[in-house]
Design a protein around this motif. Structure first.
Motif, PDB file in Angstrom:
ATOM      1  N   ILE A 260       0.962  -1.200  -0.164  1.00 49.32           N
ATOM      2  CA  ILE A 260      -0.145   0.197  -0.286  1.00 49.32           C
ATOM      3  C   ILE A 260       0.806   1.192   0.009  1.00 49.32           C
ATOM      4  N   THR A 263       0.815   7.736   1.228  1.00 54.61           N
ATOM      5  CA  THR A 263      -0.045   9.062   0.836  1.00 54.61           C
ATOM      6  C   THR A 263       0.801  10.277   1.455  1.00 54.61           C
ATOM      7  N   PRO A 296      -8.432   2.654  -1.518  1.00 53.54           N
ATOM      8  CA  PRO A 296      -7.671   2.051  -2.735  1.00 53.54           C
ATOM      9  C   PRO A 296      -8.284   1.435  -3.619  1.00 53.54           C
ATOM     10  N   VAL A 327      -1.595  -1.731  -5.414  1.00 53.64           N
ATOM     11  CA  VAL A 327      -2.434  -0.826  -4.854  1.00 53.64           C
ATOM     12  C   VAL A 327      -2.217   0.728  -4.905  1.00 53.64           C
ATOM     13  N   HIS A 328      -3.266   1.189  -5.525  1.00 52.85           N
ATOM     14  CA  HIS A 328      -3.257   2.653  -5.567  1.00 52.85           C
ATOM     15  C   HIS A 328      -4.556   3.428  -5.353  1.00 52.85           C
ATOM     16  N   TYR A 329      -4.456   4.965  -5.178  1.00 53.11           N
ATOM     17  CA  TYR A 329      -5.503   5.540  -4.895  1.00 53.11           C
ATOM     18  C   TYR A 329      -5.988   6.404  -6.238  1.00 53.11           C
TER      19      TYR A 329
END
Length: 504
Positions: A260, A263, A296, A327-329
């Motif tokens: 993860i 951020t 995410p 995993v990304h936002y």
């Protein structure tokens, strides 16, 4: 390292209190001069802690609470009062909030410290729960710090309030503002003489939504991602162990924590603009947000490719980092409208938002589709005793949902996929409140119904003000859900809770 960070955080919080205390003592004479125009009722007080005197511009308050929650759903209650079983689901938590504020002539500072076991052990950075520095310059209000900012006309339900993340480690049990995570940000508001209010916000980083890492409140979706990552890392670990490669084993052990992304970088900065205006009895507003989704999305293309190769007899791809979930936002823009008005006994409110992501066509399985989100409702004082009824509808419609599964990957892996092909999320929230004994006794019941997915949540609360601000509260929650419901992961987590709290 974690121990040092905890010690450092606590030390900074203690230093923060005593700096304010020193400032209050140095400006003691000015404080009395500032309060000369106040009447005796406004300027009276207990004096607070640390020897603060009446009339000081420095104020200290807070809240202490203690609750015991017993999980009644599923098999959780089977071990209650059974000394041969130690797996009964009981949560016990003491909490302490300290609120510190200092008001000058044209400026003020406000801070909140939070002490509970989860914060101290797992999230020590949140001991300093909030800190706001504010000053007034004519029609402008300028503030910065670690803040909670609420946008929108909804009542504890919002679709245009996007700057702060949510703490879902206890699902949605805490009230809306209590489960919001304060974010470092700068906020400027201009109160124009014509009645227009303009706001601009910049948050240099983003905090993601927080979920339970284990236990009964852990979402199954994140458990599935963890299982995939562990499967791949197990293959890598077996290969490193066979090769007697200690360095690789240590690197593999750290990979799960890095899947993860962090951020806390400028790449996840957030900006926003908002205009609000009153026309007669109607409050209206428009807003724009640029940032990221705080939950995410997961790219499983590498894993699916490795599985296809393994089925054909080549399992080597399962040992490669490329097979790990990515995993990304998702980058997000939100265009919002809001309105509120009084119509007779009714207070009407609503929000409407367009969520714009990078997947405009709807065919990228690893990025969320665009959507239309809304909140609409009312509250009304019923002319029976002190009854108040609040009804709101919150929902989302996923655009281009017909393209889900149109690519080379099965639809079930798409981040927007719904097993029942229902791409309208629609919930009705109903809150009924009443007070008795000169408002010392308060009764309320919150009911949430998920339309079309058999979601049902019922949360009754009884609270009694014993004396001063000592509150005794008995509450509970009943949860049930269908297979495709938003509450499905928690349908065995119905509970009863007793809490004691004191405000000072």
């Amino acid at each position: 390292m974690k121990v040092r960070w905890k010690i450092f955080t606590v030390a900074v919080c203690i230093l923060f209190i005593f700096i304010l205390n020193a400032g209050a003592q140095e400006s003691f004479d000015d404080s009395f001069a500032f309060d000369e125009g106040l009447d005796s009722e406004d300027s009276s007080g207990s004096g607070g802690l640390f020897g603060f005197l009446d009339g000081s511009a420095l104020h200290l308050g807070g809240k202490a609470s203690f609750y015991v929650m017993g999980i009644l759903g599923g098999d959780s209650s089977s071990a209650f009062f059974d000394i041969d079983k130690v797996d009964d689901a009981v949560y016990i938590s003491p909490e302490l909030f300290l609120d510190v504020s200092y008001a000058g002539r044209s400026s003020e500072v406000m801070g909140t410290l939070k002490f509970d076991m989860q914060t101290i052990q797992e999230y020590p950075q949140d001991i300093l729960n909030e800190l706001t520095l504010r000053f007034y310059a004519g029609d402008f209000v300028i503030e910065g710090g670690k803040m909670k900012l609420v946008w929108g006309k909804g009542d504890n339900l919002h679709v245009i309030d996007n700057f702060n993340a949510n703490d879902f480690t206890l699902f949605i049990i805490p009230e809306y503002i209590d489960r919001r995570l304060a974010e470092p940000m700068f906020h400027v508001a201009w109160n124009a003489p014509i009645g227009l209010r303009a706001e601009a916000v910049y948050a240099p980083i983003m905090t993601a939504d927080r979920f339970a890492r284990d236990g009964i409140w852990k979402p199954s979706r994140y458990a599935a991602i963890t299982a995939i990552a562990q499967e791949i890392l197990a293959v890598q670990g077996k290969a490193a162990l066979t090769a007697n490669d200690a360095a690789s084993l240590m690197a593999i052990a750290e990979k799960e924590d890095t899947i993860i992304p962090s951020t806390s970088t400028f790449d996840y900065g957030q900006i926003g603009l908002r205009l609000t205006y009153t026309i007669g009895m109607v409050d209206i507003g428009a807003s724009y947000y640029y940032g990221h989704y705080k939950q995410p999305s997961v790219d499983l293309s590498g894993y699916l490719y490795a599985m296809r190769m393994a089925e054909s007899g080549d399992s080597s791809y399962l040992s490669k980092d490329a097979a790990l979930p990515k995993v990304h936002y998702d980058r997000l823009q939100v265009f919002g409208l809001e309105a509120a008005a009084a119509l007779g006994r009714f207070n009407l409110r609503g929000e409407l938002a367009y969520y714009l992501t990078g997947d405009i066509d709807g065919d990228d399985p690893w990025t969320r589709n665009n959507s239309i989100d809304w909140v609409a409702g009312f509250d009304v004082d019923i002319p029976i005793h002190n009854l108040n009824l609040n009804v709101q509808n919150i929902g989302k419609y996923v655009l281009r949902n017909d393209r889900i599964g149109s690519g080379s990957y099965p639809a079930k892996y798409d981040v927007d996929y719904k097993a029942n092909d229902q791409y309208v999320t629609d919930q009705i929230s109903i809150v009924l409140k009443d007070t008795f004994l000169r408002e010392k006794l308060a009764l309320s019941c919150n009911v949430v119904v998920g339309i079309g997915v058999k979601d049902l949540l019922v949360k009754p609360v009884v609270s009694y003000n014993v004396f001063d601000d000592l509150i005794l509260e008995l509450s509970g929650m009943y949860i049930t859900s269908g297979d495709n419901g938003d509450f499905h992961d928690y349908q065995d987590n119905s509970y009863i809770q007793i809490m004691m709290s004191y405000k000072f």
